[in-house]
Scaffold this active site. Structure first.
Site, PDB file in Angstrom:
ATOM      1  N   LYS A   1      68.068  37.419 -76.037  1.00  0.00           N
ATOM      2  CA  LYS A   1      69.084  37.284 -75.001  1.00  0.00           C
ATOM      3  C   LYS A   1      69.256  38.601 -74.204  1.00  0.00           C
ATOM      4  O   LYS A   1      68.767  39.655 -74.614  1.00  0.00           O
ATOM      5  CB  LYS A   1      70.414  36.870 -75.632  1.00  0.00           C
ATOM      6  CG  LYS A   1      70.355  35.487 -76.319  1.00  0.00           C
ATOM      7  CD  LYS A   1      69.939  34.362 -75.384  1.00  0.00           C
ATOM      8  CE  LYS A   1      70.361  32.980 -75.825  1.00  0.00           C
ATOM      9  NZ  LYS A   1      69.555  32.366 -76.883  1.00  0.00           N
TER      10      LYS A   1
HETATM   11  C1  LIG Z   1      70.290  31.076 -77.767  1.00  0.00           C
HETATM   12  C2  LIG Z   1      71.180  29.923 -77.486  1.00  0.00           C
HETATM   13  C3  LIG Z   1      72.061  29.409 -78.441  1.00  0.00           C
HETATM   14  C4  LIG Z   1      72.062  29.830 -79.874  1.00  0.00           C
HETATM   15  O1  LIG Z   1      72.155  31.157 -80.087  1.00  0.00           O
HETATM   16  P1  LIG Z   1      71.587  31.807 -81.464  1.00  0.00           P
HETATM   17  O2  LIG Z   1      72.226  33.141 -81.447  1.00  0.00           O
HETATM   18  O3  LIG Z   1      70.111  31.867 -81.345  1.00  0.00           O
HETATM   19  O4  LIG Z   1      72.056  30.950 -82.580  1.00  0.00           O
HETATM   20  C5  LIG Z   1      72.920  28.399 -78.064  1.00  0.00           C
HETATM   21  N1  LIG Z   1      72.906  27.894 -76.825  1.00  0.00           N
HETATM   22  C6  LIG Z   1      72.064  28.340 -75.884  1.00  0.00           C
HETATM   23  C7  LIG Z   1      72.113  27.767 -74.512  1.00  0.00           C
HETATM   24  C8  LIG Z   1      71.155  29.351 -76.190  1.00  0.00           C
HETATM   25  O5  LIG Z   1      70.287  29.773 -75.259  1.00  0.00           O
END
Ligand SMILES: *Cc1c(COP(=O)(O)O)cnc(C)c1O
Length: 399
Positions: free
Chosen positions: A186
Site C-alpha cells: 500500500k
Molecule cells: C489491501 C486491501 C484490503 C486488505 O488489507 P490487508 O492489510 O492486506 O488485510 C482491503 N480492502 C482493499 C480494497 C484492499 O486493497
C-alpha cells in the site's frame, strides 16, 4: 503506490527506537519504553492527515473492516452491501462476523453503482460498504443520500485510496467509519497494519476494546482495566507502527510523486481518442495511486493487457480474469469452501451467488486497465513507459 520503494533512514531510526527500548507491545510496559509510543503517535498523525476525531490502529486492513463492522454492531444475519470489484478481504471481513455479503454492480467510477445499491436493500440490510478502488472514489453524495434515507451505516474501505479527497474531505473520513490498510504494497506501509477511523466516540471505543480482547485500556500500565465485552486480538505491534510513523510523515512527498508520474502517463494516453479514463465524481480528487482507463471493448483490453506484460509495462491489470479482486473468479467463495461449518442463515443468504450475473460490472471491468503508479520511477522511465503504452494501444486499435 508502494511506500516500500522509498524506505530510508527515517523508517530505520523509528524501528531502532523500539528495538532499543525492547518494548514491542503497544499497550503497557510504561516504565520500560523510554517514552516511545509509536502506535499512539501514528494514531495522532493519522488523525491530522485524515481529519478524523478518532483513529484505532489494527493488525491489517482486513482486520480494520471487521473491527469497523463489529464496532458498529454488525453481526449474525445482517446484510452488508459491497461491490463486485474490490479485494477478497471485503467478503472475508463480513463473513467473519457471521454477516452476509450482498454483492452489487459497479459503474464507470469503478465503485458502487448507487442504483444497484438501492435495489439490493432489504429489511436485513445494515450497512453499505463502499470500496474506494485504485486511488479514486464512488459517487459518495449519492451513496450517502441512500444510507441516510434508509438509515444504513456507510462504511468506507479506503485501503487503496489514502490521500484522495472528495469535496475537500479525505477519502475514508466521509462514511460513519473508514478503513485503511498499511500492508506491504500500500501507499503507506507498516509491513502489516491497518486503521479504523471515525468521528463517533462510541464506535471508536468499541474498536479500541474489541481489537484487544475487550480490554478497556483504563489506567496507567493497564492497572485498572476491565472487560466490558468480548474481543479478539487485532493489535498492531510497535515495530510495525514505527515503520508506519516514518511513512505517514512522508505521505505528502509520496502523493506529489504519484501525481507527477500519473500526469505524464495520462497526458500521453489522452492523445488516443479511444482511451476513456475512469469517471471521477464531481468534487473528487484521486490519490493518483493508479491510472485507470477503459478501452472500446473487452478483446482490445485483453490484447493490450497482454502486450503490456510482454513488453515490460508491468503492474497494469485487466481485472476481468483476476481471482483476488473481481467476483467472476471467486469460486472458493461462491462455492462456500470453508474449513468449518457456516451457519444455515449465511448459507441461504449466499445462495444468490450461484446464479446472479453482474453484466454491468463485466461491462466496465472487462474493458478496464488499471496501472499502478510507482514512486521509484525516474522521469526517463515514466516517459519511456508512456511511449511504450501509447505505441501498444495504437497498434492494438489498428489491428
Ligand atoms: C489491501 C486491501 C484490503 C486488505 O488489507 P490487508 O492489510 O492486506 O488485510 C482491503 N480492502 C482493499 C480494497 C484492499 O486493497
Amino acid at each position: 503506490m508502494p511506500g516500500f520503494e522509498l524506505f530510508s533512514n527515517l523508517e530505520r531510526n523509528e524501528v531502532n527506537d523500539v528495538l532499543q527500548s525492547g518494548v514491542l507491545m503497544r499497550y503497557g510496559f510504561d516504565g520500560m519504553r523510554n517514552g516511545h509510543w509509536k502506535a499512539k503517535e501514528l494514531e495522532s498523525e493519522l488523525q491530522n492527515t485524515l481529519q478524523s476525531k478518532h483513529v484505532q490502529l489494527v493488525s491489517s486492513g482486513t482486520a480494520a473492516v471487521s473491527v469497523a463492522l463489529a464496532a458498529a454492531g454488525i453481526g449474525a444475519g445482517d446484510e452488508v452491501i459491497m461491490p463486485t470489484f474490490t479485494f477478497v478481504a471485503s467478503f472475508e471481513a463480513i463473513m467473519m462476523l457471521g454477516a452476509i455479503p450482498i454483492l452489487v454492480d459497479i459503474d464507470d467510477t469503478l465503485g458502487l453503482n448507487p442504483e444497484a445499491v438501492k435495489q439490493a436493500i432489504t429489511p436485513k440490510t445494515k450497512a453499505i460498504m463502499v470500496v474506494q478502488m485504485c486511488g479514486s472514489m464512488a459517487n459518495m453524495d449519492a451513496l450517502q443520500a441512500i444510507s441516510n434515507k434508509h438509515n444504513l451505516l456507510l462504511i468506507e474501505d479506503a485501503c487503496q485510496a489514502i490521500g484522495g479527497t472528495y469535496k475537500g474531505k479525505p477519502l475514508g473520513s466521509i462514511g460513519d467509519l473508514g478503513c485503511f490498510s498499511f500492508d506491504f504494497v500500500k501507499t503507506i506501509t507498516c509491513g502489516e497494519g491497518g486503521a479504523v477511523i471515525t468521528n463517533n466516540k462510541a464506535y471508536y471505543l468499541n474498536a479500541d476494546h474489541y481489537s484487544d480482547h475487550g480490554h478497556d485500556h483504563v489506567g496507567n500500565d493497564r492497572g485498572a482495566e476491565t472487560h466490558p465485552f468480548l474481543g479478539y486480538n487485532f493489535r498492531i505491534s510497535e515495530l510495525h507502527a514505527a515503520v508506519g510513523l516514518a511513512q505517514v510523515k512522508r505521505l505528502p512527498e509520496f502523493l506529489a510523486i504519484q501525481k507527477k508520474n500519473y500526469n505524464i502517463l495520462r497526458d500521453a494516453l489522452s492523445q488516443i481518442p479511444e482511451v476513456n479514463f475512469r469517471t471521477v465524481p464531481d468534487g473528487g480528487e484521486e490519490s493518483y495511486a493508479f491510472l485507470s482507463f477503459f478501452l472500446p471493448d473487452a478483446e482490445i483490453a485483453n490484447t493490450i493487457s497482454k502486450a503490456f506484460n510482454d513488453n515490460g509495462v508491468d503492474a497494469c491489470w485487466n481485472y476481468y480474469n483476476n481471482n483476488w479482486h473481481y467476483i467472476r473468479n471467486w469460486n472458493h467463495l461462491k462455492d462456500l469452501k470453508s474449513l468449518y461449518p457456516i451457519s444455515t442463515e449465511v448459507k441461504k443468504g449466499l445462495e444468490y451467488l450461484q446464479t446472479k450475473t453482474f453484466e454491468k460490472s463485466d461491462h466496465y471491468i472487462s474493458r478496464n486497465i488499471s496501472c499502478l503508479i510507482k514512486l521509484s520511477w525516474t522521469e526517463e522511465e515514466v516517459k519511456n513507459r508512456a511511449n511504450t503504452m501509447v505505441n501498444i494501444i495504437r497498434s492494438a486499435l489498428k489491428a
